[in-house]
Design an enzyme around this catalytic site. Structure first.
Site, short mmCIF file in Angstrom:
data_model
loop_
_atom_site.label_atom_id
_atom_site.label_comp_id
_atom_site.label_asym_id
_atom_site.label_seq_id
_atom_site.Cartn_x
_atom_site.Cartn_y
_atom_site.Cartn_z
N ARG A 1 0.83 -1.20 0.00
CA ARG A 1 0.00 0.00 0.00
C ARG A 1 0.87 1.25 0.00
NH1 ARG A 1 -4.59 0.77 4.51
NH2 ARG A 1 -2.75 1.10 5.84
N LYS B 1 -2.65 6.65 1.46
CA LYS B 1 -2.46 7.12 2.83
C LYS B 1 -1.49 8.30 2.85
CE LYS B 1 -2.44 4.90 7.39
NZ LYS B 1 -3.88 5.15 7.63
N GLU C 1 -16.00 7.14 4.35
CA GLU C 1 -15.16 6.67 5.45
C GLU C 1 -15.48 7.44 6.72
OE1 GLU C 1 -10.94 6.57 5.22
OE2 GLU C 1 -10.90 5.80 3.19
#
Length: 426
Positions: free
Chosen positions: A131, A273, A309
């Site tokens: 990720r 992220k 989210e």
């Protein structure tokens, strides 16, 4: 030994020179062997009792400095040099650094758990490495290899082990080879010297008391003035012992649906992220907490009606035997815990759908829960939308509880790891 380029050589020289302390004419100690690094005296990083015990029940999710961190740098050739353990401390870079001026940075977060026998367990670090690599590509950054990433996390965990003499589970006959893995006993010997473990608390909490949270950080540390990628990058891993993410502990969450502030938009970086993702949520989060809510549930930026989210976690709903969660189509972070819960749910016979979920579907949901590395699997007791409060089933007999218990069991070694998600650090 030759270098690929002059710029790479200069970068390495700068990195080595930064470890030199001109004040006392000594080099900071760099080593990839945490067992040897731990011989150095340390200063207590958090409040300790006289008997050296930590009040784990009071441990929340806040910064608690540990002893060591791991760092490595990358210059124009795109390759990261060999990393090193250093004492935890502040880092220095130019005010022109790309991360400070333009937010060129990626973070990760993963937990290390301790078993009853003292072993440390790391959950799916390869997925976190992948990720980070994906996020780095989006942010025009080189990234460590999967091997480098996992190695850095392991070294950080091992270097920050502490123990209390009365609690250390290994016998006095632990083989000398264990020292290479960061283990030591009361009579452990290396190069003729006897180690006496200090009577200090554990950084890795005891089983059931918390985890060691490790934060990998990739930043554009090189100086820029015009908008553009940094000429130099830094990769760091550091750690903090943590307990529950939310102050109310395991009490079900109360969420507030935010329609004014937007967390992410199509074509942006909501799906990676990035360090720039979290500043924008602060205004809505602070406002919601002042009103007594646990966290904020964001909706899409276009229609303002589809769930996306929570501030730092993914969202799930349950209706009958069907578990639903919004798709990670660019604006939603592909959580590792999210992915794991989907696989666990499918294995338990649930139907799982990744689809758009309207806010109005909350009126029909049996359960709602959040997932994330930091929050784990957290039950949602209520969601408030435009003044209307929707409540959901919570408690020991819920699907949320079953999924969370299964996940924690795997993470802590209490449940067989049939999927090979766990790496034993030692």
């Amino acid at each position: 030994m030759g270098f690929r380029s002059l710029s790479f050589q200069r970068c390495l020289q700068t990195f080595v020179a930064s470890s030199f302390n001109s004040k006392d004419k000594t080099y900071r100690y760099f080593s990839s062997n945490p067992a040897f690094a731990l011989q150095q005296p340390r200063k207590a990083s958090y409040n300790e009792h006289e008997n050296g015990e930590m009040e784990w029940e009071k441990l929340g999710f806040g910064p608690v400095s540990t002893d060591f961190m791991y760092s490595m740098k990358c210059c124009e050739d795109g390759n990261f040099v060999q990393g090193n353990l250093t004492r935890y401390g502040n880092i220095e870079f130019s005010p022109f650094a790309a991360v400070l001026n333009y937010g060129q940075g990626i973070i990760e977060g993963l937990k290390v758990n301790r078993k009853d026998d003292g072993r440390l367990l790391l959950f799916r670090p390869d997925q976190h490495a992948l990720r980070m690599k994906m996020g780095a590509q989006r942010m025009c950054m080189p990234s460590p290899s999967i091997h480098q990433f996992i190695h850095a996390v392991k070294q950080t965990a091992l270097a920050n082990i502490r123990w209390n003499n009365s609690e250390w589970p290994y016998s006095q006959t632990t083989p000398r080879s264990s020292l290479k893995r960061g283990l030591r006993t009361k009579n452990a010997v290396r190069d003729g010297a006897t180690y006496a473990p200090p009577s200090t608390p554990l950084n890795v909490p005891p089983p059931g008391k918390g985890s060691l949270y490790i934060r990998p950080l990739l930043i554009g540390s090189g100086p820029v003035l015009g908008v553009g990628p940094a000429p130099e990058f830094m990769f760091l891993t550091y750690a903090s012992p943590v307990g529950n993410y939310f102050k109310q502990g395991k009490t079900p969450l109360s969420l507030y649906v935010e329609e004014e502030e937007v967390r992410a938009f199509s074509g942006g970086v909501g799906g990676v992220k990035s360090v720039s993702n979290y500043g924008p949520v602060l205004k809505a989060l602070v406002r919601a907490k002042r009103l007594g809510f646990s966290d904020v549930l964001y909706v899409d930026s276009v229609n303002k009606k589809y769930l996306e989210e929570v501030s730092a976690s993914n969202i799930f709903t349950l209706k009958g035997n069907v578990i639903s969660t919004p798709p990670t189509s660019g604006t939603i972070l592909p959580g590792i815990t999210r992915k794991s819960i989907i696989e666990i749910a499918l294995g338990l016979g649930f139907q799982v759908e990744e689809r758009s979920i309207s806010v109005h579907e909350l009126t029909e949901a049996d359960e709602v829960f959040c997932t994330g590395t930091a929050v784990g699997v957290a039950a949602v007791g209520s969601v408030t939308y435009r003044g209307t409060r929707f409540e959901f089933k919570v408690g020991e007999t819920t699907v949320c509880q079953a999924l969370g218990s299964t996940l924690v069991g795997i993470q802590t070694g209490l449940t067989e790891d049939k999927k090979e998600w766990i790496i034993n650090i030692h």
